[in-house]
Design a protein around this motif. Structure first.
Motif, PDB file in Angstrom:
ATOM      1  N   ASP A   1       0.936  -1.600  -0.134  1.00 57.34           N
ATOM      2  CA  ASP A   1      -0.147  -0.237   0.206  1.00 57.34           C
ATOM      3  C   ASP A   1       0.760   1.051   0.340  1.00 57.34           C
ATOM      4  OD1 ASP A   1      -1.940  -1.857   0.604  1.00 57.34           O
ATOM      5  OD2 ASP A   1      -2.696  -1.122   2.739  1.00 57.34           O
ATOM      6  N   PHE A   2       0.240   2.404  -0.359  1.00 58.14           N
ATOM      7  CA  PHE A   2       1.036   3.529  -0.233  1.00 58.14           C
ATOM      8  C   PHE A   2       0.401   4.965  -0.865  1.00 58.14           C
ATOM      9  CE2 PHE A   2       3.349   7.195  -2.927  1.00 58.14           C
ATOM     10  CZ  PHE A   2       4.630   6.966  -2.315  1.00 58.14           C
ATOM     11  N   GLY A   3       0.782   5.681   0.651  1.00 60.88           N
ATOM     12  CA  GLY A   3      -0.137   7.013   0.491  1.00 60.88           C
ATOM     13  C   GLY A   3       0.219   8.287   0.939  1.00 60.88           C
ATOM     14  N   TYR A   4       0.190   9.223   1.347  1.00 59.06           N
ATOM     15  CA  TYR A   4       0.469  10.470   2.194  1.00 59.06           C
ATOM     16  C   TYR A   4      -0.525  10.685   3.534  1.00 59.06           C
ATOM     17  CZ  TYR A   4      -3.118  12.565  -0.618  1.00 59.06           C
ATOM     18  OH  TYR A   4      -4.044  13.711  -0.995  1.00 59.06           O
ATOM     19  N   ARG A   5      -0.013  11.991   3.413  1.00 58.80           N
ATOM     20  CA  ARG A   5      -0.460  13.471   4.426  1.00 58.80           C
ATOM     21  C   ARG A   5       0.011  14.213   4.492  1.00 58.80           C
ATOM     22  NH1 ARG A   5      -0.289  11.220  10.640  1.00 58.80           N
ATOM     23  NH2 ARG A   5       2.278  10.753  11.557  1.00 58.80           N
ATOM     24  N   VAL A   6      -0.837  15.061   4.879  1.00 57.67           N
ATOM     25  CA  VAL A   6      -0.332  16.502   4.717  1.00 57.67           C
ATOM     26  C   VAL A   6      -0.398  17.304   6.540  1.00 57.67           C
ATOM     27  CG1 VAL A   6      -0.284  18.976   3.965  1.00 57.67           C
ATOM     28  CG2 VAL A   6      -0.238  17.103   2.220  1.00 57.67           C
ATOM     29  N   ASN A   7       0.874  17.723   6.929  1.00 56.90           N
ATOM     30  CA  ASN A   7       0.389  18.364   7.695  1.00 56.90           C
ATOM     31  C   ASN A   7       0.256  17.843   8.966  1.00 56.90           C
ATOM     32  OD1 ASN A   7       2.131  21.115   6.281  1.00 56.90           O
ATOM     33  ND2 ASN A   7      -0.606  21.725   6.137  1.00 56.90           N
TER      34      ASN A   7
ATOM     35  N   VAL B   1       5.539  20.736   5.765  1.00 56.63           N
ATOM     36  CA  VAL B   1       6.092  18.953   5.191  1.00 56.63           C
ATOM     37  C   VAL B   1       4.556  18.165   4.845  1.00 56.63           C
ATOM     38  CG1 VAL B   1       5.280  17.497   7.840  1.00 56.63           C
ATOM     39  CG2 VAL B   1       5.408  20.001   7.909  1.00 56.63           C
ATOM     40  N   VAL B   2       5.200  17.189   3.997  1.00 53.27           N
ATOM     41  CA  VAL B   2       4.304  16.872   3.107  1.00 53.27           C
ATOM     42  C   VAL B   2       5.148  14.971   3.200  1.00 53.27           C
ATOM     43  CG1 VAL B   2       3.836  15.108   1.271  1.00 53.27           C
ATOM     44  CG2 VAL B   2       3.646  17.748   1.871  1.00 53.27           C
ATOM     45  N   GLU B   3       4.212  14.008   4.120  1.00 56.71           N
ATOM     46  CA  GLU B   3       4.902  13.067   4.343  1.00 56.71           C
ATOM     47  C   GLU B   3       4.318  11.749   3.456  1.00 56.71           C
ATOM     48  OE1 GLU B   3       5.137  12.502   9.003  1.00 56.71           O
ATOM     49  OE2 GLU B   3       3.623  12.857   8.360  1.00 56.71           O
ATOM     50  N   PHE B   4       4.772  10.327   2.598  1.00 53.53           N
ATOM     51  CA  PHE B   4       5.056   9.392   1.893  1.00 53.53           C
ATOM     52  C   PHE B   4       4.829   8.501   2.383  1.00 53.53           C
ATOM     53  CE2 PHE B   4       6.324  12.893  -1.139  1.00 53.53           C
ATOM     54  CZ  PHE B   4       4.331  12.854  -1.672  1.00 53.53           C
ATOM     55  N   ARG B   5       3.782   7.220   2.703  1.00 60.46           N
ATOM     56  CA  ARG B   5       4.226   5.837   3.197  1.00 60.46           C
ATOM     57  C   ARG B   5       4.204   5.145   2.363  1.00 60.46           C
ATOM     58  NH1 ARG B   5       0.404   4.695   8.336  1.00 60.46           N
ATOM     59  NH2 ARG B   5      -0.980   4.487   6.657  1.00 60.46           N
TER      60      ARG B   5
END
Length: 235
Positions: A134-140, A177-181
Motif C-alpha cells: 500500500d502507498f499513501g500520503y498525508r499533509v501537515n 510538511v508532506v509525508e509519503f508512506r
C-alpha cells in the motif's frame, strides 16, 4: 490596438511563465527534490538523504519488522538529473513482521516551491509471500490518504523499478510538511524479506508570479515596438 495588446498578453504569458520556470529550475539544480541511495556498501550504509534541493532536510524513517542495520546489496540507477548511482546498498528488513508490527517506510519532506511531483524507487521481496503493498500520503500531520492498495509486486531476488505520478494531487504541493508512506507489505506467514533502493522525488519549481508579470510586461514592450515599426514602414 488595445484589443491586440490584450490578445498578445494572453499569448505571451504562458510562454514566459514556462521560461521563468525553466530558469528557476536551472538555478535550483533541475527538478530533483531528494534522493536516498543508502551509501556505497555495508560499512558506509546510511538512511540520511543523499541529495536534496528543498527547504530543510528531508527525513526517511524505517519502522516495524526486523530492520537490517547494514542494509542489503542495492541496484544501480541513473537519476532524473542524469547522475549515475552505482550498486551500493539498499535499506532492508530481515523480517517484515515482528510482534504484529508490519514493516513500513515514511519519507518526510518540505515541498514548498514545488508542484507536479513524481516518486520512484527500486525494490524486491524474497523468501516471503509478499506480493503487494500500500502507498499513501498525508499533509501537515493530517489523516493518511491512500493512493494505492494492494499494488502488485513480484516476490523474487530481482529489483523492480516503481514510479508513481503525483502531479494530480494539488494537496501535496507547496506544503511545509508532506509525508509519503509504503506499508502493508506482510501478506503471509514466515519471515518475509524486503529491500528498497534509489528512492527519488522530483517536481517542477513553481514560478514566482512577480517574475512572470515582469517578463510579460517586457514581452508586451517588445511587441509594441514591433507594431510601431510595422506601422512606420507602411506605404
Amino acid at each position: 490596438m488595445k484589443k491586440t495588446l490584450v490578445l498578445m498578453t494572453l499569448l505571451v504569458l504562458p510562454v514566459l511563465s514556462g521560461s521563468v520556470s525553466a530558469m528557476v529550475m536551472g538555478a535550483a539544480g533541475g527538478d530533483l527534490m531528494a534522493i536516498w541511495d543508502f551509501g556505497p556498501n555495508k560499512d558506509g550504509y546510511t538512511e540520511d538523504v543523499t541529495t536534496e534541493n528543498v527547504v530543510g532536510t528531508p527525513e526517511l524513517t524505517l519502522n516495524g519488522g526486523e530492520i537490517d542495520d547494514n542494509g542489503k546489496n542495492g541496484t544501480s540507477y541513473t537519476d532524473s538529473a542524469g547522475t549515475f548511482h552505482d550498486v551500493g546498498q539498499a535499506a532492508a528488513w530481515k523480517d517484515l513482521e515482528v510482534s504484529g508490527k508490519d514493516a513500513e517506510w515514511i519519507m518526510k519532506i518540505n515541498t514548498t516551491g514545488f508542484e507536479d511531483m513524481t516518486i520512484r524507487w527500486d525494490h524486491k521481496a524474497w523468501n516471503s509471500d509478499t506480493d503487494s503493498f500500500d502507498f499513501g500520503y498525508r499533509v501537515n500531520g493530517g489523516e493518511w490518504q491512500k493512493l494505492l492498495k494492494n499494488e502488485p509486486m513480484t516476490g523474487d531476488e530481482t529489483y523492480y523499478s516503481f514510479s508513481k505520478d503525483l502531479s494530480y494531487i494539488s494537496a501535496i504541493e507547496d506544503q511545509p510538511v508532506v509525508e509519503f508512506r509504503l506499508d502493508d507489505l506482510d501478506r503471509g506467514d514466515g519471515d518475509g524479506k524486503y529491500a528498497f533502493d534509489n528512492l527519488e522525488l522530483t517536481g517542477s519549481v513553481i514560478p514566482e508570479p512577480c517574475s512572470v508579470v515582469l517578463l510579460a510586461l517586457a514581452g508586451i514592450k517588445v511587441l509594441r515596438k514591433r507594431e510601431r515599426k510595422n506601422v512606420a514602414v507602411q506605404p
